[in-house]
Scaffold this active site. Structure first.
Site, PDB file in Angstrom:
ATOM      1  N   ARG A 131      10.033  81.359 -18.514  1.00  0.00           N
ATOM      2  CA  ARG A 131      10.529  81.413 -17.160  1.00  0.00           C
ATOM      3  C   ARG A 131      11.201  79.621 -17.418  1.00  0.00           C
ATOM      4  O   ARG A 131      11.572  79.480 -16.796  1.00  0.00           O
ATOM      5  CB  ARG A 131       9.413  80.962 -15.936  1.00  0.00           C
ATOM      6  CG  ARG A 131       8.604  80.348 -16.747  1.00  0.00           C
ATOM      7  CD  ARG A 131       7.196  80.461 -15.142  1.00  0.00           C
ATOM      8  NE  ARG A 131       6.313  79.979 -16.110  1.00  0.00           N
ATOM      9  CZ  ARG A 131       4.954  79.600 -15.600  1.00  0.00           C
ATOM     10  NH1 ARG A 131       5.417  79.616 -13.938  1.00  0.00           N
ATOM     11  NH2 ARG A 131       4.009  79.480 -15.126  1.00  0.00           N
ATOM     12  N   GLY A 169       1.336  82.619 -26.218  1.00  0.00           N
ATOM     13  CA  GLY A 169       0.523  83.896 -26.029  1.00  0.00           C
ATOM     14  C   GLY A 169       0.514  85.264 -26.568  1.00  0.00           C
ATOM     15  O   GLY A 169       1.725  85.374 -27.481  1.00  0.00           O
ATOM     16  N   THR A 220      -6.236  82.966 -25.410  1.00  0.00           N
ATOM     17  CA  THR A 220      -4.774  81.817 -25.058  1.00  0.00           C
ATOM     18  C   THR A 220      -5.168  80.662 -24.529  1.00  0.00           C
ATOM     19  O   THR A 220      -6.176  81.137 -23.902  1.00  0.00           O
ATOM     20  CB  THR A 220      -3.984  82.713 -24.880  1.00  0.00           C
ATOM     21  OG1 THR A 220      -4.561  83.706 -23.232  1.00  0.00           O
ATOM     22  CG2 THR A 220      -3.744  84.486 -25.580  1.00  0.00           C
ATOM     23  N   TYR A 225      -6.654  87.107  -8.742  1.00  0.00           N
ATOM     24  CA  TYR A 225      -6.408  87.784 -10.370  1.00  0.00           C
ATOM     25  C   TYR A 225      -6.408  89.243 -10.932  1.00  0.00           C
ATOM     26  O   TYR A 225      -5.466  90.041 -10.540  1.00  0.00           O
ATOM     27  CB  TYR A 225      -6.870  86.852 -11.653  1.00  0.00           C
ATOM     28  CG  TYR A 225      -6.499  87.332 -12.804  1.00  0.00           C
ATOM     29  CD1 TYR A 225      -5.203  87.213 -13.611  1.00  0.00           C
ATOM     30  CD2 TYR A 225      -7.334  88.116 -14.093  1.00  0.00           C
ATOM     31  CE1 TYR A 225      -4.734  87.573 -14.777  1.00  0.00           C
ATOM     32  CE2 TYR A 225      -7.062  88.466 -14.686  1.00  0.00           C
ATOM     33  CZ  TYR A 225      -5.649  88.259 -15.415  1.00  0.00           C
ATOM     34  OH  TYR A 225      -5.566  88.608 -16.603  1.00  0.00           O
ATOM     35  N   ASP A 265      12.256  83.995 -14.584  1.00  0.00           N
ATOM     36  CA  ASP A 265      11.343  83.623 -13.437  1.00  0.00           C
ATOM     37  C   ASP A 265      10.976  84.903 -12.799  1.00  0.00           C
ATOM     38  O   ASP A 265      11.934  85.221 -11.513  1.00  0.00           O
ATOM     39  CB  ASP A 265      11.173  82.473 -13.256  1.00  0.00           C
ATOM     40  CG  ASP A 265      10.201  82.365 -12.351  1.00  0.00           C
ATOM     41  OD1 ASP A 265       9.194  83.314 -12.481  1.00  0.00           O
ATOM     42  OD2 ASP A 265       9.938  81.077 -11.760  1.00  0.00           O
ATOM     43  N   ASN A 293       4.211  91.505 -19.271  1.00  0.00           N
ATOM     44  CA  ASN A 293       3.131  90.302 -19.469  1.00  0.00           C
ATOM     45  C   ASN A 293       2.642  89.111 -18.711  1.00  0.00           C
ATOM     46  O   ASN A 293       1.823  89.211 -18.681  1.00  0.00           O
ATOM     47  CB  ASN A 293       3.540  90.745 -21.396  1.00  0.00           C
ATOM     48  CG  ASN A 293       2.360  89.347 -21.965  1.00  0.00           C
ATOM     49  OD1 ASN A 293       1.175  89.531 -22.648  1.00  0.00           O
ATOM     50  ND2 ASN A 293       3.350  87.790 -21.916  1.00  0.00           N
ATOM     51  N   LYS A 310      -4.104  92.276 -10.654  1.00  0.00           N
ATOM     52  CA  LYS A 310      -3.815  93.761 -11.406  1.00  0.00           C
ATOM     53  C   LYS A 310      -4.390  95.089 -11.294  1.00  0.00           C
ATOM     54  O   LYS A 310      -3.652  96.167 -11.456  1.00  0.00           O
ATOM     55  CB  LYS A 310      -4.883  93.641 -12.537  1.00  0.00           C
ATOM     56  CG  LYS A 310      -4.644  91.598 -13.634  1.00  0.00           C
ATOM     57  CD  LYS A 310      -3.176  91.986 -14.549  1.00  0.00           C
ATOM     58  CE  LYS A 310      -2.935  90.366 -14.557  1.00  0.00           C
ATOM     59  NZ  LYS A 310      -1.566  90.808 -15.698  1.00  0.00           N
ATOM     60  N   SER A 350      -5.807  94.020 -16.825  1.00  0.00           N
ATOM     61  CA  SER A 350      -7.217  93.684 -17.065  1.00  0.00           C
ATOM     62  C   SER A 350      -8.123  94.700 -16.630  1.00  0.00           C
ATOM     63  O   SER A 350      -8.066  95.294 -15.727  1.00  0.00           O
ATOM     64  CB  SER A 350      -7.440  92.292 -16.050  1.00  0.00           C
ATOM     65  OG  SER A 350      -8.860  91.892 -16.637  1.00  0.00           O
ATOM     66  N   ASN A 356       6.786  83.073 -24.293  1.00  0.00           N
ATOM     67  CA  ASN A 356       7.063  82.011 -25.446  1.00  0.00           C
ATOM     68  C   ASN A 356       5.844  81.787 -25.816  1.00  0.00           C
ATOM     69  O   ASN A 356       5.929  80.014 -26.282  1.00  0.00           O
ATOM     70  CB  ASN A 356       7.539  80.566 -23.994  1.00  0.00           C
ATOM     71  CG  ASN A 356       6.685  80.086 -23.341  1.00  0.00           C
ATOM     72  OD1 ASN A 356       6.368  81.397 -22.216  1.00  0.00           O
ATOM     73  ND2 ASN A 356       6.087  79.389 -22.620  1.00  0.00           N
TER      74      ASN A 356
HETATM   75  P1  NDP Z   1      -1.158  82.792 -21.418  1.00  0.00           P
HETATM   76  O1  NDP Z   1      -1.531  82.233 -20.092  1.00  0.00           O
HETATM   77  O2  NDP Z   1      -0.769  82.129 -23.000  1.00  0.00           O
HETATM   78  O3  NDP Z   1       0.802  83.562 -20.986  1.00  0.00           O
HETATM   79  C1  NDP Z   1       1.111  83.883 -20.259  1.00  0.00           C
HETATM   80  C2  NDP Z   1       2.993  83.724 -19.970  1.00  0.00           C
HETATM   81  O4  NDP Z   1       3.004  83.745 -18.943  1.00  0.00           O
HETATM   82  C3  NDP Z   1       3.277  82.335 -20.788  1.00  0.00           C
HETATM   83  O5  NDP Z   1       4.647  82.653 -21.583  1.00  0.00           O
HETATM   84  C4  NDP Z   1       3.869  81.504 -19.084  1.00  0.00           C
HETATM   85  O6  NDP Z   1       4.967  81.173 -18.888  1.00  0.00           O
HETATM   86  C5  NDP Z   1       3.940  83.465 -18.656  1.00  0.00           C
HETATM   87  N1  NDP Z   1       4.557  83.037 -16.928  1.00  0.00           N
HETATM   88  C6  NDP Z   1       3.459  82.722 -16.622  1.00  0.00           C
HETATM   89  N2  NDP Z   1       4.535  83.054 -14.853  1.00  0.00           N
HETATM   90  C7  NDP Z   1       5.410  83.494 -15.338  1.00  0.00           C
HETATM   91  C8  NDP Z   1       6.447  83.968 -14.732  1.00  0.00           C
HETATM   92  N3  NDP Z   1       6.454  83.492 -12.859  1.00  0.00           N
HETATM   93  N4  NDP Z   1       7.891  83.999 -14.775  1.00  0.00           N
HETATM   94  C9  NDP Z   1       8.079  84.228 -16.483  1.00  0.00           C
HETATM   95  N5  NDP Z   1       6.611  84.255 -17.077  1.00  0.00           N
HETATM   96  C10 NDP Z   1       5.512  83.688 -16.789  1.00  0.00           C
HETATM   97  O7  NDP Z   1      -1.482  84.339 -20.628  1.00  0.00           O
HETATM   98  P2  NDP Z   1      -1.938  85.604 -22.234  1.00  0.00           P
HETATM   99  O8  NDP Z   1      -1.183  85.954 -23.067  1.00  0.00           O
HETATM  100  O9  NDP Z   1      -3.275  85.597 -22.344  1.00  0.00           O
HETATM  101  O10 NDP Z   1      -2.224  86.860 -21.140  1.00  0.00           O
HETATM  102  C11 NDP Z   1      -0.994  87.958 -20.842  1.00  0.00           C
HETATM  103  C12 NDP Z   1      -1.256  89.169 -21.031  1.00  0.00           C
HETATM  104  O11 NDP Z   1      -2.249  89.101 -21.104  1.00  0.00           O
HETATM  105  C13 NDP Z   1      -1.222  88.838 -18.865  1.00  0.00           C
HETATM  106  O12 NDP Z   1      -0.187  89.786 -18.102  1.00  0.00           O
HETATM  107  C14 NDP Z   1      -2.531  88.998 -18.360  1.00  0.00           C
HETATM  108  O13 NDP Z   1      -3.255  88.817 -17.311  1.00  0.00           O
HETATM  109  C15 NDP Z   1      -3.745  89.500 -20.006  1.00  0.00           C
HETATM  110  N6  NDP Z   1      -4.826  89.150 -20.026  1.00  0.00           N
HETATM  111  C16 NDP Z   1      -4.900  88.240 -20.797  1.00  0.00           C
HETATM  112  C17 NDP Z   1      -6.427  88.465 -21.142  1.00  0.00           C
HETATM  113  C18 NDP Z   1      -6.789  87.387 -22.103  1.00  0.00           C
HETATM  114  O14 NDP Z   1      -8.152  87.053 -22.084  1.00  0.00           O
HETATM  115  N7  NDP Z   1      -5.837  86.291 -22.537  1.00  0.00           N
HETATM  116  C19 NDP Z   1      -7.324  89.984 -21.302  1.00  0.00           C
HETATM  117  C20 NDP Z   1      -7.032  90.101 -20.165  1.00  0.00           C
HETATM  118  C21 NDP Z   1      -6.030  90.647 -19.444  1.00  0.00           C
HETATM  119  P3  NDP Z   1       4.703  79.557 -19.186  1.00  0.00           P
HETATM  120  O15 NDP Z   1       4.054  79.386 -20.754  1.00  0.00           O
HETATM  121  O16 NDP Z   1       5.534  78.813 -18.557  1.00  0.00           O
HETATM  122  O17 NDP Z   1       3.405  79.060 -18.067  1.00  0.00           O
END
Ligand code: NDP
Length: 292
Positions: A50, A29, A245, A210, A76, A103, A214, A155, A27
């Protein structure tokens, strides 16, 4: 050995709009940006989230700008019944899966903060969520015509060199690593957190819970890659680099769209260039190197 990943080229386009991809936590990021990029490249994509309202609004925003091949389904990943319902929805509505991007993830630390706040939730979401979803979707992968692909968003905080304990590291880097050993490692971490000894035991220091989630995801990816070696399913991990993000409070060296371009490049590699069991790191927002 590190090596560069070649750019996407129209001459080695193996996919079409019949090619299906699922992206979790899409949704916002990086997840949302990945869905958009894969739609731009002509695939059919399932955006999952979710929160039903946030997810359907995100999908609707893509339809409004002309992307007809986007589907939305609520998912979720921390809830096994939601995973089962999603797998059954996917089977009924799309049937065959080519690409899964695990993701979705959570972290409860701000950048620079290294507390352990909700370790069970983090492990349940970031590791067991991705693993349970993968196992539920495994029977639906096409695994013919082209190699099917799983990309686990990971990560560099969870790489083995962040483990200061030689004994835990020895277990996780073993060629014969099993899922039971990964579970036992996570149980040990949670026990060390409860007893207040985790710092002494040599677990990672930055975003510790975290990082462990990972680390487990990377380990599981290698186990799964081994299980499917030569069976037309590739399993890799990617650290997208420090991306602006919500997870980073808007800090980072590059945008979610730039990270998504790298994700797309990796999951769309031509079959003969596609490796398995690798951990890729995005550097300088445009270059990709593989370690392991
Ligand atoms: P965001 O926090 O922007 O987005 C995370 C997403 O995961 C949101 O859509 C969130 O939903 C969703 N989410 C969390 N819990 C659940 C769940 N139980 N079921 C379904 N969806 C869920 O993070 P990023 O876009 O930055 O991260 C994307 C990926 O990249 C992640 O795996 C992160 O660990 C990895 N990453 C990111 C880095 C960065 O610098 N940003 C660096 C290294 C790795 P909701 O909006 O409802 O909370």
């Amino acid at each position: 050995m590190n090596h560069l990943i070649p750019p996407l080229s129209p001459t080695n386009r193996w996919w079409s709009e019949e090619t299906t991809a699922v992206v979790t936590g899409a949704n916002k990021g990086i997840g949302f940006a990945v869905v958009k990029r894969l739609l731009e490249l002509g695939l059919t994509v399932v955006l999952t989230a979710r929160n039903a309202e946030n997810g359907s609004q995100a999908a609707e925003s893509l339809r409004r700008i002309g992307f007809g091949n986007v589907h939305f389904c609520c998912l979720d990943i921390s809830d096994p019944s939601s995973i089962a319902a999603f797998a059954s929805w996917f089977g009924r509505n799309l049937g065959i899966l080519d690409i899964l991007v695990n993701n979705a993830a959570v972290s409860f630390n701000a950048v620079g903060e290294n507390l352990i706040k909700e370790p069970e939730t983090i492990i349940k979401t970031n590791f067991y969520g991705a693993k349970l979803l993968t196992e539920a979707l495994l029977p639906l992968f096409r695994r013919s015509v082209s190699v099917s692909r799983i990309l686990n968003m990971s990560s560099r905080l969870g790489t083995l060199n962040k483990l200061r304990s030689p004994s835990i590291r020895r277990i996780l880097e073993s060629e014969d690593l099993t899922n039971e050993q990964i579970d036992a490692t996570l149980t040990q971490f949670l026990q060390d957190v409860k007893s207040g000894t985790w710092e002494k035991q040599g677990w990672p220091e930055n975003w510790p819970d975290y990082a462990i989630s990972k680390l487990a995801l990377n380990a599981y990816s290698r186990v799964l890659a081994r299980r499917y070696d030569g069976k037309k399913l590739s399993v890799n991990c990617l650290c997208p680099g420090f991306t602006r993000t919500s997870m980073t409070g808007g800090q980072g060296t590059h945008t979610a769209d730039e990270a998504a371009a790298i994700v797309a490049k990796l999951v769309l590699l031509p079959p003969e260039k596609l490796a398995t069991g690798k951990f890729y790191i995005c550097v300088e927002s445009k270059k990709l190197i593989s370690k392991l």
